[in-house]
Design an enzyme around this catalytic site. Structure first.
Site, PDB file in Angstrom:
ATOM      1  N   SER A   1      47.794  39.211  40.838  1.00 35.45           N
ATOM      2  CA  SER A   1      47.149  37.688  41.389  1.00 35.45           C
ATOM      3  C   SER A   1      45.484  37.592  41.095  1.00 35.45           C
ATOM      4  O   SER A   1      45.234  39.001  40.392  1.00 35.45           O
ATOM      5  CB  SER A   1      46.111  38.542  43.367  1.00 35.45           C
ATOM      6  OG  SER A   1      47.582  38.639  44.330  1.00 35.45           O
TER       7      SER A   1
ATOM      8  N   ARG B   1      25.526  54.511  44.142  1.00 35.01           N
ATOM      9  CA  ARG B   1      25.801  53.138  43.556  1.00 35.01           C
ATOM     10  C   ARG B   1      24.869  51.622  43.445  1.00 35.01           C
ATOM     11  O   ARG B   1      24.737  51.096  42.809  1.00 35.01           O
ATOM     12  CB  ARG B   1      27.419  52.428  44.647  1.00 35.01           C
ATOM     13  CG  ARG B   1      28.591  51.238  44.597  1.00 35.01           C
ATOM     14  CD  ARG B   1      29.391  52.020  45.584  1.00 35.01           C
ATOM     15  NE  ARG B   1      30.036  53.199  45.189  1.00 35.01           N
ATOM     16  CZ  ARG B   1      30.823  53.323  44.305  1.00 35.01           C
ATOM     17  NH1 ARG B   1      31.539  52.808  43.719  1.00 35.01           N
ATOM     18  NH2 ARG B   1      31.668  55.339  44.757  1.00 35.01           N
TER      19      ARG B   1
ATOM     20  N   ASN C   1      38.337  38.529  39.532  1.00 30.60           N
ATOM     21  CA  ASN C   1      39.097  40.123  39.464  1.00 30.60           C
ATOM     22  C   ASN C   1      40.078  39.423  38.854  1.00 30.60           C
ATOM     23  O   ASN C   1      41.433  38.582  40.217  1.00 30.60           O
ATOM     24  CB  ASN C   1      38.763  40.999  40.570  1.00 30.60           C
ATOM     25  CG  ASN C   1      39.759  42.273  40.644  1.00 30.60           C
ATOM     26  OD1 ASN C   1      39.434  42.548  39.402  1.00 30.60           O
ATOM     27  ND2 ASN C   1      39.931  42.292  40.848  1.00 30.60           N
TER      28      ASN C   1
ATOM     29  N   HIS D   1      44.469  40.899  39.100  1.00 35.45           N
ATOM     30  CA  HIS D   1      44.672  42.263  40.490  1.00 35.45           C
ATOM     31  C   HIS D   1      46.751  42.385  40.502  1.00 35.45           C
ATOM     32  O   HIS D   1      46.932  41.196  40.310  1.00 35.45           O
ATOM     33  CB  HIS D   1      44.581  43.091  41.585  1.00 35.45           C
ATOM     34  CG  HIS D   1      45.065  43.788  42.333  1.00 35.45           C
ATOM     35  ND1 HIS D   1      44.549  44.597  41.863  1.00 35.45           N
ATOM     36  CD2 HIS D   1      45.683  44.002  43.675  1.00 35.45           C
ATOM     37  CE1 HIS D   1      44.943  45.674  42.989  1.00 35.45           C
ATOM     38  NE2 HIS D   1      45.934  45.170  43.524  1.00 35.45           N
TER      39      HIS D   1
ATOM     40  N   MET E   1      36.424  49.096  36.581  1.00 35.33           N
ATOM     41  CA  MET E   1      36.909  50.510  37.468  1.00 35.33           C
ATOM     42  C   MET E   1      35.775  51.050  38.356  1.00 35.33           C
ATOM     43  O   MET E   1      35.462  52.400  38.162  1.00 35.33           O
ATOM     44  CB  MET E   1      37.700  51.819  36.803  1.00 35.33           C
ATOM     45  CG  MET E   1      39.304  51.229  35.965  1.00 35.33           C
ATOM     46  SD  MET E   1      39.908  50.117  37.087  1.00 35.33           S
ATOM     47  CE  MET E   1      41.534  51.366  37.994  1.00 35.33           C
TER      48      MET E   1
ATOM     49  N   ASP F   1      39.903  44.130  46.700  1.00 38.80           N
ATOM     50  CA  ASP F   1      40.744  43.035  46.403  1.00 38.80           C
ATOM     51  C   ASP F   1      41.409  42.268  48.233  1.00 38.80           C
ATOM     52  O   ASP F   1      42.519  41.747  47.777  1.00 38.80           O
ATOM     53  CB  ASP F   1      42.137  44.064  45.897  1.00 38.80           C
ATOM     54  CG  ASP F   1      41.834  45.238  45.254  1.00 38.80           C
ATOM     55  OD1 ASP F   1      41.623  44.767  43.833  1.00 38.80           O
ATOM     56  OD2 ASP F   1      42.278  46.162  45.142  1.00 38.80           O
TER      57      ASP F   1
END
Length: 222
Positions: free
Chosen positions: A140, A69, A111, A113, A94, A149
């Site tokens: 949001s 990652r 972001n 959400h 994603m 998040d």
């Protein structure tokens, strides 16, 4: 596309269809941002086609080609910095981002959400709202931090959950609001109306004690 050096150069990260990307593209002519790059971690997705149709540079970085990652996120950082990107908008991206990436763009990354955070972080938010018997659901828009998040929320938009609603109907309700709200907040970021200071949201140089309500933002805008 008309080039305007006064506009903030931004990038949009996607993984699929790119409907929020399209909303950002459509709002671009009158916005304070210019989308300089669209990155997808998946090849052959609709969002890449949308960007190319708008004359925006695209890059596919297939995360499967990287052995960690961290290596993938480093490749993204290098690509974004090479284009002198000042802000990053996640639009259906994603991937869980590493702390190195979120730190690099802290205060410069948004972001969206599909829940009224802190309710229902993660996936399957519409089903969770239905299972809980919620009368209200929504979206949001928040600054991205290392916590999934969990970054400070800038704006929320709400919809009612009706007796005949299901996952698909809630999804469509939320999408309609996303396409209006996300360009608005991206423009706030580009014009420095909204800022992250000490992990708190400031709007027009005032500390936000609670997220801005989208309906109220529309009233104020008009």
């Amino acid at each position: 596309m008309t080039k305007n050096s006064n506009k903030m150069p931004i990038a949009v990260l996607i993984s699929g269809n790119g409907s929020n990307l399209q909303a950002l593209i459509d709002a671009q002519p009158t916005a304070n941002y210019e989308i300089k790059l669209v990155i997808s971690n998946r090849p052959s997705v609709k969002g890449i086609e949308r960007a190319q149709n708008a004359g925006i540079s695209t890059l596919v970085l297939d995360h499967k080609a990287y052995d960690s990652r961290e290596a993938f996120d480093l490749a993204m950082i290098e690509a974004l910095d090479s284009k002198h990107i000042k802000a990053v908008i996640l639009a259906g991206f994603m991937r869980i981002l590493t702390p190195e990436f979120t730190s690099h763009f802290l205060g410069r990354m948004l972001n969206i959400h599909p829940s009224l955070l802190p309710k229902y972080p993660g996936l399957d938010t519409h089903q969770k709202a239905l299972d809980a018997g919620d009368k209200e659901h929504g979206l949001s828009i928040h600054f991205v931090t290392a916590e999934l998040d969990g970054g400070p929320v800038i704006l929320q938009a709400k919809v009612s959950v009706d007796a005949n609603d299901n996952v698909e109907s809630l999804k469509q309700k939320i999408h309609a609001l996303e396409h209006q709200a996300y360009p608005l907040v991206a423009d706030w970021l580009a014009s420095s109306k909204v800022e992250l200071k000490d992990n708190q949201v400031w709007f027009n140089n005032h500390l936000l004690k609670s997220p801005i309500d989208f309906d109220q933002a529309l009233v104020n805008k008009s």
